[in-house]
Structures are given as structure tokens and as C-alpha cells.
Write an enzyme that holds these catalytic residues in place. Structure first.
Site, PDB file in Angstrom:
ATOM      1  N   LYS A 254      -0.996  24.859  80.631  1.00  0.00           N
ATOM      2  CA  LYS A 254      -1.931  24.060  79.819  1.00  0.00           C
ATOM      3  C   LYS A 254      -3.236  24.812  79.615  1.00  0.00           C
ATOM      4  CE  LYS A 254      -4.466  20.693  81.901  1.00  0.00           C
ATOM      5  NZ  LYS A 254      -5.901  20.899  81.656  1.00  0.00           N
ATOM      6  N   ASN A 255      -3.780  25.347  80.715  1.00  0.00           N
ATOM      7  CA  ASN A 255      -5.118  25.932  80.624  1.00  0.00           C
ATOM      8  C   ASN A 255      -5.140  27.315  79.989  1.00  0.00           C
ATOM      9  OD1 ASN A 255      -6.117  23.588  81.604  1.00  0.00           O
ATOM     10  ND2 ASN A 255      -6.366  24.312  83.709  1.00  0.00           N
TER      11      ASN A 255
ATOM     12  N   ARG B 227     -12.298  18.169  77.285  1.00  0.00           N
ATOM     13  CA  ARG B 227     -13.469  19.045  77.424  1.00  0.00           C
ATOM     14  C   ARG B 227     -13.209  20.463  76.939  1.00  0.00           C
ATOM     15  NH1 ARG B 227     -16.076  20.666  80.763  1.00  0.00           N
ATOM     16  NH2 ARG B 227     -18.155  19.839  80.558  1.00  0.00           N
TER      17      ARG B 227
ATOM     18  N   ASP C 181     -17.045  14.119  83.180  1.00  0.00           N
ATOM     19  CA  ASP C 181     -15.716  13.514  83.087  1.00  0.00           C
ATOM     20  C   ASP C 181     -15.259  13.060  84.463  1.00  0.00           C
ATOM     21  OD1 ASP C 181     -14.949  15.754  84.431  1.00  0.00           O
ATOM     22  OD2 ASP C 181     -13.487  16.421  82.965  1.00  0.00           O
TER      23      ASP C 181
ATOM     24  N   ASP D 296      -7.042  22.754  91.290  1.00  0.00           N
ATOM     25  CA  ASP D 296      -6.070  21.885  90.612  1.00  0.00           C
ATOM     26  C   ASP D 296      -4.792  21.683  91.444  1.00  0.00           C
ATOM     27  OD1 ASP D 296      -7.887  21.680  88.584  1.00  0.00           O
ATOM     28  OD2 ASP D 296      -6.857  23.061  87.230  1.00  0.00           O
TER      29      ASP D 296
HETATM   30  N1  EPU Z   1     -20.158  25.133  85.632  1.00  0.00           N
HETATM   31  C1  EPU Z   1     -21.517  25.018  85.406  1.00  0.00           C
HETATM   32  N2  EPU Z   1     -22.010  25.454  84.210  1.00  0.00           N
HETATM   33  C2  EPU Z   1     -21.228  26.000  83.242  1.00  0.00           C
HETATM   34  C3  EPU Z   1     -19.838  26.110  83.479  1.00  0.00           C
HETATM   35  C4  EPU Z   1     -19.321  25.669  84.689  1.00  0.00           C
HETATM   36  O1  EPU Z   1     -22.255  24.541  86.244  1.00  0.00           O
HETATM   37  O2  EPU Z   1     -21.745  26.365  82.183  1.00  0.00           O
HETATM   38  C5  EPU Z   1     -19.594  24.687  86.917  1.00  0.00           C
HETATM   39  C6  EPU Z   1     -18.654  23.483  86.743  1.00  0.00           C
HETATM   40  O3  EPU Z   1     -19.364  22.276  86.718  1.00  0.00           O
HETATM   41  C7  EPU Z   1     -17.744  23.621  87.949  1.00  0.00           C
HETATM   42  C8  EPU Z   1     -17.651  25.145  88.146  1.00  0.00           C
HETATM   43  O4  EPU Z   1     -18.737  25.685  87.440  1.00  0.00           O
HETATM   44  O5  EPU Z   1     -18.361  23.072  89.074  1.00  0.00           O
HETATM   45  C9  EPU Z   1     -16.385  25.779  87.643  1.00  0.00           C
HETATM   46  O6  EPU Z   1     -16.079  25.348  86.344  1.00  0.00           O
HETATM   47  P1  EPU Z   1     -15.230  26.228  85.320  1.00  0.00           P
HETATM   48  O7  EPU Z   1     -16.084  26.543  84.159  1.00  0.00           O
HETATM   49  O8  EPU Z   1     -14.583  27.352  86.052  1.00  0.00           O
HETATM   50  O9  EPU Z   1     -14.072  25.187  84.903  1.00  0.00           O
HETATM   51  P2  EPU Z   1     -13.601  24.791  83.440  1.00  0.00           P
HETATM   52  O10 EPU Z   1     -13.442  25.985  82.601  1.00  0.00           O
HETATM   53  O11 EPU Z   1     -14.436  23.668  82.943  1.00  0.00           O
HETATM   54  C10 EPU Z   1     -11.052  25.080  83.935  1.00  0.00           C
HETATM   55  C11 EPU Z   1      -9.808  24.224  83.872  1.00  0.00           C
HETATM   56  C12 EPU Z   1      -9.810  23.212  84.995  1.00  0.00           C
HETATM   57  C13 EPU Z   1      -9.909  23.959  86.316  1.00  0.00           C
HETATM   58  C14 EPU Z   1     -11.153  24.887  86.330  1.00  0.00           C
HETATM   59  C15 EPU Z   1     -11.254  25.714  87.586  1.00  0.00           C
HETATM   60  C16 EPU Z   1      -9.289  24.163  81.540  1.00  0.00           C
HETATM   61  C17 EPU Z   1      -9.160  23.370  80.295  1.00  0.00           C
HETATM   62  N3  EPU Z   1      -9.743  23.543  82.606  1.00  0.00           N
HETATM   63  O12 EPU Z   1     -12.158  24.206  83.753  1.00  0.00           O
HETATM   64  O13 EPU Z   1      -8.551  22.539  84.929  1.00  0.00           O
HETATM   65  O14 EPU Z   1     -10.008  23.019  87.367  1.00  0.00           O
HETATM   66  O15 EPU Z   1     -11.103  25.760  85.198  1.00  0.00           O
HETATM   67  O16 EPU Z   1     -10.148  26.563  87.723  1.00  0.00           O
HETATM   68  O17 EPU Z   1      -8.963  25.337  81.566  1.00  0.00           O
HETATM   69  C18 EPU Z   1      -7.016  20.738  85.077  1.00  0.00           C
HETATM   70  O18 EPU Z   1      -6.190  21.418  84.469  1.00  0.00           O
HETATM   71  O19 EPU Z   1      -6.674  19.654  85.650  1.00  0.00           O
HETATM   72  C19 EPU Z   1      -8.413  21.183  85.149  1.00  0.00           C
HETATM   73  C20 EPU Z   1      -9.416  20.362  85.452  1.00  0.00           C
END
Ligand code: EPU
Length: 416
Positions: free
Chosen positions: A22-23, A92, A116, A305
Site C-alpha cells: 500500500k505505502n 493523508r 488522524d 505498522d
Molecule cells: N513528522 C513530522 N513532520 C513532518 C513529517 C513527519 O513531525 O513533516 C513526524 C510524524 O508526525 C511521525 C514521524 O515524523 O511522528 C514519522 O512520520 P513519517 O513521515 O515517516 O510517516 P508518514 O510518511 O506520514 C508513512 C506510512 C505510515 C507509516 C509511516 C512510518 C504511508 C501512506 N504511510 O507515513 O503507514 O506508519 O510512514 O513508517 O506511507 C499505515 O500504513 O498504516 C501507516 C500509517
């Protein structure tokens, strides 16, 4: 309202296949915005988030069509760079459209997604990176409007934390920027590596993916391509825990066991027999797991995850486990639901102490996010009696036919 109804107590046995991640697929769908023409993605799971992403891309002018597990996307020369709030709120990952829209159109209007089910989830690092590349943002009535004069400029961006989304978004913008972009402290997830390979197939110049330093030399244009999406390590890991929690024997095919090293190591520590080979893994679960401690961390650490699924397993372990969640401030919301099934878990700030109980008892529970939903079903497979999991739309966001696949392994499970 749809529910998943599980009758616990059966050991799962057999072989189950997983699809594309998915991701990875969501970002690879977005990457098509970078090149007009006909793109083809295969190994694409039929899940709600992919449907939402297809809907979002259609608002930009892309025509998406699914044929089995293949998705074709026809990207026009002119894009409408405006995302609707109702879609961004539901998914998101929509925010990664910012990078390609800024790079190709020089403008993007994307509503701020807000928090979220997992917490606040800001996007400040994405925006700081784009600003360094020459973009300007203003927030007008909740809509983030980004503009670039001319072309984005390559630069060095140092992330405060290896954020998956920020790394991807910056990569998606940098491939068409002028000059070199260096992402320092980049995320190293397999989905990032897959995205870099996808972009390279399209003609991008990227090196260093899978390490903390990614270099991208901007090019003038990219091509539409055909490509297969990397397997979903979380879907594979979820079935591995299904074997573990039921004392079963399950082989997962179509996966990359290397992408689950830490998670499989923890399953082995919990008493599972784990075998792996090229494209498959096999987990045989113990009658009762042993307690194990773990902390979630960016790849190659234990994936957040996989956290709720592993806690479901540890809730019936012999002994006390300590789990530390380092990614999300609201990831423990499902713990109250597991407690309704008899789990003995206390949480404080980012820690959970899980005192393993001998048995869980089936109960009506609610999925609070995708992985929590998957984990509550796993707990139901072990519990005595009937578990009814509500809010299954969370599970449908990330798992194609979760119920059918578990039933094929011998679970007494149905949607109702
Ligand atoms: N963060 C910030 N500022 C930013 C970006 C991130 O503070 O500008 C923080 C977030 O709040 C979090 C941490 O950094 O605490 C890590 O977030 P990250 O950006 O790595 O996560 P994401 O890209 O929003 C993706 C996956 C998530 C998965 C995370 C971590 C997708 C669509 N989502 O989220 O997947 O948990 O990486 O590996 O790719 C899921 O599939 O169930 C899911 C939630």
C-alpha cells in the site's frame, strides 16, 4: 454496519500470497503525475486507499483504470493542481501530490490534512524542504497554496528525523528540479527504495536510496513506464503473526523476508520457528508465545505498522513485555479494545507494559486504525468464543480480502 466476525481457537495452516505494498503503490501512483502518457502498475492491491488515490488523481485530470491487479493511468499534458478536502481528509498520503504538482505545474492547492487516528502528524518538514527548493506557501481557509517562480532548484535538505513522507515528497519534486538535491537523514524504508527505482525507470537520476543520503540530479522530463510494485511487508508480517498467535503453520508467498528482518527476529524470540527463502517465509507458532520487548523505529528497526499485531500476540504470552512506540503519539488507542477481550496492558506516554494472560475471550471491539483493526482480528483468532470487529473500513484501507485470506488458512471468520 459491516463487521468481521471471528470464532477463535483454530490453528491456521497453509499458504497465503501477498500483493504490492500500500505505502509504495500510493506514492507510485502519484509519481505518474511527473510524466504525461500511459503508465502501467502491476501487483496493485484492490484496497480502499488505492481507490481513493485513483479518485484524487482523477481530480487532477488523470484517467485510472483497474484490470485485476493491474492499474493503467493516463496522465494528460495539463494537470489541474487542486485536491479536494474530502479526499485529503480520508487519506493523508494525498499530501505527497504536493511535490510532483509543484515540480510539473509550479502550483498546488492541497487542503492541510490535519491529524488522524494516529496523532497530530504534521507536514512541516515537507514544507521546509520545498521552501528551500524555492517554493512559497500560504494557508488560505485551511487550503495550502504552494507556488514556484520558474523551476524548483536543487539544494541540500537535512531532515530532523527520517520521515518516510517527507523523503518521498522531496524526491518526487527533486527529480524535475534544476540541479542537484541532497536529502540528508533520508528514510531508508523498502518502499522508498522501490519509489527511487520506479523514478529511475522513468528516467530520473537518483543514487543512495536505502541509505541516509539520497542524491537526485534533476532532469528536464520523465517518461511513462510499466512497473510492478514491491510486495507489502506489513501484509506479510500480519499473516506471520496470524500463524504465531494461533500456534499454526503458515507460509507466506510473494513477499521479501529481508524487509521483515527485525519483525521475524522478534517472532523467533517469542518462540516461533521461522524459515525463509527467496520470495517466501514460513512461521510455525508455539502453543504459547514467550514475552518479548521491542521498540518501534524507522527501517531497519521494528516497524510501527507491525506494532498492534505484535502486541496482540504478546497479550497471550508467558511473561511481561515492554513495548515502546517512537513514531506516533496516539498509536495505543486500540489497547482499550484489546482490554475488552481480557488483555492486561497498561500504557504510559509512549510505553506499554503487557502482562501476558492465559486466554482472551471474544468480545465486540472497534478497529481504531488499519493495523489496530488487523490486530483485533488476530486477537479474535486466539480468543475463546466470538469476536466482532467493527469499523472494518479501516482494515479495508490496507488489506485486500483479509477475511477471505484468513478463511483460506482455516480461520472461522466472515463479514457480516
Ligand atoms: N513528522 C513530522 N513532520 C513532518 C513529517 C513527519 O513531525 O513533516 C513526524 C510524524 O508526525 C511521525 C514521524 O515524523 O511522528 C514519522 O512520520 P513519517 O513521515 O515517516 O510517516 P508518514 O510518511 O506520514 C508513512 C506510512 C505510515 C507509516 C509511516 C512510518 C504511508 C501512506 N504511510 O507515513 O503507514 O506508519 O510512514 O513508517 O506511507 C499505515 O500504513 O498504516 C501507516 C500509517
Amino acid at each position: 454496519m459491516t463487521e468481521i466476525v471471528v470464532e477463535g481457537g483454530r490453528r491456521l495452516r497453509g499458504t497465503v500470497g501477498v500483493l504490492g505494498a500500500k505505502n509504495a503503490v500510493l506514492k507510485e501512483m502519484v509519481a505518474t503525475l511527473l510524466a504525461p502518457g500511459l503508465h502501467r502498475l502491476s501487483n496493485v492491491p484492490d484496497i480502499l486507499d488505492v481507490r481513493l488515490m485513483a479518485e484524487l488523481l482523477s481530480r487532477f485530470g488523470v484517467v485510472c483504470r483497474r484490470d485485476g491487479h493491474e492499474l493503467t493511468l493516463v496522465v494528460p499534458a495539463e494537470l489541474r493542481p487542486e485536491a479536494p478536502l474530502e479526499l485529503v481528509r480520508q487519506m493523508r498520503a494525498s499530501i505527497v501530490a504536493l511535490g510532483p504538482l509543484l515540480a510539473r505545474v509550479g502550483e498546488a492547492r492541497v487542503p492541510l490534512p490535519g491529524g488522524d487516528d494516529l496523532g497530530a502528524r504534521p507536514i512541516d518538514w515537507h514544507l521546509e524542504g520545498f521552501e528551500r527548493m524555492g517554493a512559497h506557501f500560504e494557508l488560505v481557509h485551511g487550503v495550502l497554496i504552494g507556488r514556484v517562480e520558474g523551476r524548483l532548484r536543487g539544494c541540500e535538505v537535512e531532515l530532523p528525523f527520517p520521515s518516510v513522507g517527507a523523503t518521498e515528497n522531496l524526491m518526487l519534486a527533486a527529480v524535475l528540479a534544476k540541479g542537484e538535491t541532497v536529502i540528508v537523514n533520508a528514510a531508508r524504508e523498502p518502499e522508498i527504495v522501490d519509489q527511487a527505482r520506479h523514478l529511475r525507470t522513468m528516467g530520473a537520476e537518483i543514487t543512495g536510496e536505502g541509505t541516509a543520503l539520497i542524491r537526485i540530479q534533476g532532469v528536464d522530463a520523465l517518461d511513462a513506464v510499466e512497473r510492478s510494485v514491491v510486495p507489502d511487508r506489513i501484509e506479510a508480517g500480519t499473516f506471520a503473526v496470524a500463524a504465531a498467535i494461533t500456534g499454526g503453520d503458515v507460509t507466506v508467498t510473494g513477499c521479501v523476508p529481508e524487509h521483515l528482518r527485525m519483525e521475524l527476529r522478534k517472532l523467533a524470540e517469542a518462540g516461533c520457528e521461522v524459515d525463509r527463502g527467496d520470495g517466501w517465509l514460513r512461521v510455525r507458532g508455539p502453543d504459547r508465545p514467550r514475552a518479548v520487548d521491542f521498540a518501534t523505529l524507522p527501517f531497519p528497526g521494528f516497524h510501527t505498522d507491525m506494532h498492534p499485531q505484535m502486541v496482540a500476540l504478546l497479550s497471550v504470552a508467558d511473561g511481561t513485555s515492554v513495548v515502546t512506540e517512537n513514531l506516533y503519539d496516539a498509536r495505543f488507542r486500540y489497547v482499550g479494545e484489546l482490554a475488552r477481550m481480557g488483555a492486561d496492558i497498561t500504557t504510559e506516554w509512549q510505553h506499554a507494559v503487557i502482562r501476558g494472560v492465559e486466554r482472551l475471550s471474544g468480545a465486540p471491539v472497534l478497529a481504531t486504525d488499519i493495523r489496530a483493526g488487523a490486530a483485533l482480528v488476530l486477537a479474535g483468532l486466539r480468543a475463546e468464543g466470538i469476536t466482532r470487529v467493527g469499523a472494518v473500513e479501516h482494515i479495508d484501507r490496507g488489506y485486500e480480502d483479509y477475511v477471505g485470506k484468513l478463511a483460506s488458512l482455516g480461520a472461522a471468520i466472515r463479514r457480516a
